[in-house]
Write a protein that holds these residues in place. Structure first.
Motif, PDB file in Angstrom:
ATOM      1  N   GLU A 192     109.477 -73.060  41.983  1.00  0.00           N
ATOM      2  CA  GLU A 192     109.643 -71.632  42.250  1.00  0.00           C
ATOM      3  C   GLU A 192     110.979 -71.093  41.749  1.00  0.00           C
ATOM      4  O   GLU A 192     111.331 -69.950  42.008  1.00  0.00           O
ATOM      5  N   GLY A 193     111.723 -71.915  41.000  1.00  0.00           N
ATOM      6  CA  GLY A 193     112.913 -71.440  40.301  1.00  0.00           C
ATOM      7  C   GLY A 193     114.217 -71.444  41.075  1.00  0.00           C
ATOM      8  O   GLY A 193     115.233 -70.970  40.574  1.00  0.00           O
ATOM      9  N   SER A 194     114.217 -72.006  42.293  1.00  0.00           N
ATOM     10  CA  SER A 194     115.403 -71.898  43.142  1.00  0.00           C
ATOM     11  C   SER A 194     116.619 -72.636  42.588  1.00  0.00           C
ATOM     12  O   SER A 194     117.748 -72.153  42.696  1.00  0.00           O
ATOM     13  N   PHE A 195     116.414 -73.815  42.001  1.00  0.00           N
ATOM     14  CA  PHE A 195     117.568 -74.550  41.482  1.00  0.00           C
ATOM     15  C   PHE A 195     118.247 -73.778  40.352  1.00  0.00           C
ATOM     16  O   PHE A 195     119.478 -73.641  40.322  1.00  0.00           O
ATOM     17  N   ILE A 228     116.173 -71.120  30.947  1.00  0.00           N
ATOM     18  CA  ILE A 228     114.707 -71.098  30.895  1.00  0.00           C
ATOM     19  C   ILE A 228     114.187 -72.076  31.943  1.00  0.00           C
ATOM     20  O   ILE A 228     114.675 -73.203  32.051  1.00  0.00           O
ATOM     21  N   GLY A 229     113.192 -71.635  32.694  1.00  0.00           N
ATOM     22  CA  GLY A 229     112.526 -72.526  33.643  1.00  0.00           C
ATOM     23  C   GLY A 229     111.042 -72.567  33.345  1.00  0.00           C
ATOM     24  O   GLY A 229     110.444 -71.537  33.036  1.00  0.00           O
ATOM     25  N   PHE A 230     110.455 -73.765  33.413  1.00  0.00           N
ATOM     26  CA  PHE A 230     109.009 -73.841  33.231  1.00  0.00           C
ATOM     27  C   PHE A 230     108.393 -74.846  34.186  1.00  0.00           C
ATOM     28  O   PHE A 230     109.056 -75.757  34.690  1.00  0.00           O
ATOM     29  N   ASP A 231     107.105 -74.660  34.416  1.00  0.00           N
ATOM     30  CA  ASP A 231     106.367 -75.535  35.317  1.00  0.00           C
ATOM     31  C   ASP A 231     104.889 -75.442  34.933  1.00  0.00           C
ATOM     32  O   ASP A 231     104.463 -74.468  34.305  1.00  0.00           O
ATOM     33  N   ILE A 232     104.122 -76.460  35.309  1.00  0.00           N
ATOM     34  CA  ILE A 232     102.675 -76.386  35.084  1.00  0.00           C
ATOM     35  C   ILE A 232     101.993 -75.562  36.170  1.00  0.00           C
ATOM     36  O   ILE A 232     100.835 -75.177  36.027  1.00  0.00           O
ATOM     37  N   SER A 233     102.708 -75.288  37.265  1.00  0.00           N
ATOM     38  CA  SER A 233     102.161 -74.527  38.370  1.00  0.00           C
ATOM     39  C   SER A 233     102.330 -73.026  38.117  1.00  0.00           C
ATOM     40  O   SER A 233     103.450 -72.514  38.094  1.00  0.00           O
ATOM     41  N   ALA A 242     105.119 -67.792  39.100  1.00  0.00           N
ATOM     42  CA  ALA A 242     104.994 -66.447  39.668  1.00  0.00           C
ATOM     43  C   ALA A 242     106.081 -66.207  40.715  1.00  0.00           C
ATOM     44  O   ALA A 242     106.692 -65.126  40.758  1.00  0.00           O
ATOM     45  N   LEU A 243     106.336 -67.200  41.559  1.00  0.00           N
ATOM     46  CA  LEU A 243     107.405 -67.075  42.551  1.00  0.00           C
ATOM     47  C   LEU A 243     108.776 -67.008  41.879  1.00  0.00           C
ATOM     48  O   LEU A 243     109.670 -66.287  42.330  1.00  0.00           O
ATOM     49  N   ALA A 244     108.943 -67.757  40.803  1.00  0.00           N
ATOM     50  CA  ALA A 244     110.234 -67.795  40.107  1.00  0.00           C
ATOM     51  C   ALA A 244     110.626 -66.422  39.574  1.00  0.00           C
ATOM     52  O   ALA A 244     111.813 -66.091  39.496  1.00  0.00           O
ATOM     53  N   THR A 245     109.651 -65.608  39.205  1.00  0.00           N
ATOM     54  CA  THR A 245     109.970 -64.287  38.668  1.00  0.00           C
ATOM     55  C   THR A 245     110.614 -63.380  39.713  1.00  0.00           C
ATOM     56  O   THR A 245     111.185 -62.347  39.365  1.00  0.00           O
ATOM     57  N   GLU A 246     110.509 -63.759  40.988  1.00  0.00           N
ATOM     58  CA  GLU A 246     111.139 -62.971  42.046  1.00  0.00           C
ATOM     59  C   GLU A 246     112.611 -63.338  42.232  1.00  0.00           C
ATOM     60  O   GLU A 246     113.323 -62.692  42.999  1.00  0.00           O
ATOM     61  N   GLN A 247     113.067 -64.387  41.560  1.00  0.00           N
ATOM     62  CA  GLN A 247     114.468 -64.784  41.651  1.00  0.00           C
ATOM     63  C   GLN A 247     115.360 -63.769  40.934  1.00  0.00           C
ATOM     64  O   GLN A 247     114.913 -63.065  40.026  1.00  0.00           O
ATOM     65  N   GLU A 248     116.614 -63.721  41.337  1.00  0.00           N
ATOM     66  CA  GLU A 248     117.539 -62.746  40.765  1.00  0.00           C
ATOM     67  C   GLU A 248     118.151 -63.218  39.451  1.00  0.00           C
ATOM     68  O   GLU A 248     118.717 -62.422  38.703  1.00  0.00           O
ATOM     69  N   ALA A 249     118.056 -64.494  39.160  1.00  0.00           N
ATOM     70  CA  ALA A 249     118.714 -65.052  37.982  1.00  0.00           C
ATOM     71  C   ALA A 249     118.211 -64.406  36.689  1.00  0.00           C
ATOM     72  O   ALA A 249     117.025 -64.069  36.568  1.00  0.00           O
ATOM     73  N   GLU A 250     119.116 -64.245  35.740  1.00  0.00           N
ATOM     74  CA  GLU A 250     118.720 -63.810  34.405  1.00  0.00           C
ATOM     75  C   GLU A 250     118.188 -65.035  33.672  1.00  0.00           C
ATOM     76  O   GLU A 250     118.915 -65.744  32.994  1.00  0.00           O
ATOM     77  N   ALA A 251     116.915 -65.265  33.839  1.00  0.00           N
ATOM     78  CA  ALA A 251     116.282 -66.449  33.268  1.00  0.00           C
ATOM     79  C   ALA A 251     114.888 -66.065  32.776  1.00  0.00           C
ATOM     80  O   ALA A 251     114.318 -65.065  33.215  1.00  0.00           O
ATOM     81  N   PHE A 252     114.372 -66.884  31.865  1.00  0.00           N
ATOM     82  CA  PHE A 252     113.018 -66.673  31.360  1.00  0.00           C
ATOM     83  C   PHE A 252     112.129 -67.766  31.927  1.00  0.00           C
ATOM     84  O   PHE A 252     112.498 -68.940  31.925  1.00  0.00           O
ATOM     85  N   TRP A 253     110.945 -67.384  32.419  1.00  0.00           N
ATOM     86  CA  TRP A 253     110.056 -68.314  33.099  1.00  0.00           C
ATOM     87  C   TRP A 253     108.744 -68.437  32.331  1.00  0.00           C
ATOM     88  O   TRP A 253     108.215 -67.443  31.826  1.00  0.00           O
ATOM     89  N   CYS A 254     108.216 -69.653  32.241  1.00  0.00           N
ATOM     90  CA  CYS A 254     106.951 -69.846  31.533  1.00  0.00           C
ATOM     91  C   CYS A 254     106.163 -71.018  32.126  1.00  0.00           C
ATOM     92  O   CYS A 254     106.718 -71.880  32.803  1.00  0.00           O
ATOM     93  N   VAL A 255     104.860 -71.001  31.872  1.00  0.00           N
ATOM     94  CA  VAL A 255     103.982 -72.093  32.255  1.00  0.00           C
ATOM     95  C   VAL A 255     103.846 -72.998  31.032  1.00  0.00           C
ATOM     96  O   VAL A 255     103.406 -72.560  29.976  1.00  0.00           O
ATOM     97  N   ALA A 256     104.247 -74.259  31.179  1.00  0.00           N
ATOM     98  CA  ALA A 256     104.249 -75.173  30.035  1.00  0.00           C
ATOM     99  C   ALA A 256     104.133 -76.600  30.532  1.00  0.00           C
ATOM    100  O   ALA A 256     104.246 -76.882  31.731  1.00  0.00           O
TER     101      ALA A 256
END
Length: 283
Positions: A106-109, A123-128, A133-147
């Protein structure tokens, strides 16, 4: 204020050289109209939340929104603060240009590291899909993807630092995407990690009350140039409000009997042991 999809578009435009197509392994040539496109005309569309879905097949995972939500609350409560402090020191003193969290959940780290002013494109990615979807609610300036960690959507020699926190490894892909001298920071549970939960869930099964990371550590040392390893052990005070989050934050409860789960919910766990090995290796 920009919408998430617009922020995603800007990120892809600025960082186009980072990505390659996981279908044909060719470089990406355009990031326009909310779409990433490769030389062979495969394309990946940004979601409304500004994420990309790189997988072309369904991946079954038990890491659902509920479990990841409980994990998020525990991390936000400070469960891993000592670990994050060490990771910050490792990264701030280094030349981080690109920081990729593999199996970000969920992007917390990644969010906490951003809050600690760790540098680099993130950049953060996960197969989940639930996790991303939860990671996009984080405040960090980061890009999230399913991979997929076995087929990373990044170009050869493009990433300076990989985070591998409680996640599987694929060293062939690590070596491929890391820049010369690039580093992996891998976090591995030690024997007493979450010991109190193991004892509560598996009181009648001694074999499940401890964990051995020997094979994982040996494999890391075989595949990477081991720079350092550090043990970190401490206990974290668990408030009554966090009891359910603790019980459901990890896969440990999956194999527990209904009776054991009921007992663990009835009996407060006042302290939880965090016992970790921090491995740093370079290409």
């Amino acid at each position: 204020m920009l919408k998430k999809i617009d922020r995603g578009q800007i990120f892809l435009h600025d960082q186009l050289a980072l990505f390659r197509c996981p279908k044909c392994q060719q470089k990406m040539i355009s990031a326009q109209n909310y779409q990433l496109r490769c030389e062979q005309h495969h394309h990946y569309d940004l979601s409304k939340k500004g994420t990309l879905h790189f997988l072309d097949h369904h991946v079954k995972t038990d890491y659902d929104k509920e479990m990841l939500g409980h994990r998020q609350k525990m991390i936000q409560a400070g469960l891993y603060e000592p670990l994050l402090a060490i990771m910050k020191d490792l990264l701030v003193e280094d030349h981080v240009s690109t920081l990729v969290d593999m199996g970000c959940g969920e992007g917390s780290f990644l969010n906490e590291l951003a809050n600690l002013n760790v540098p680099g494109v993130k950049i953060g990615f996960d197969i989940s899909k639930d996790g991303v979807a939860l990671a996009t609610e984080q405040e960090a300036e980061a890009f999230w993807c399913v991979a997929d960690i076995t087929n990373l959507p990044f170009n050869d020699d493009s990433v300076s630092h990989l985070l591998n926190i409680f996640s599987p490894s694929h060293y062939g892909e690590f070596h491929r995407v890391l820049k010369p001298g690039g580093k992996v920071i891998k976090i591995v549970p030690e024997t007493n990690y979450l010991r109190e939960l193991r004892q509560a869930f598996y009181a009648d099964d001694q074999t499940k009350q401890s964990y051995s990371n020997e094979k994982v550590v040996r494999k890391f040392a075989e595949e990477m140039n081991l720079i350092s390893e550090r043990h970190l052990t401490y206990t974290f005070d668990v408030s009554e409000e966090l009891q359910m989050d603790l019980v459901k934050m990890s896969p440990l409860h999956w194999g527990a009997s209904a009776e054991s789960l009921q007992k663990s919910r009835a009996q407060l766990i006042e302290k939880i042991t965090i016992d970790l090995l921090i491995l740093v290796g370079c290409k």
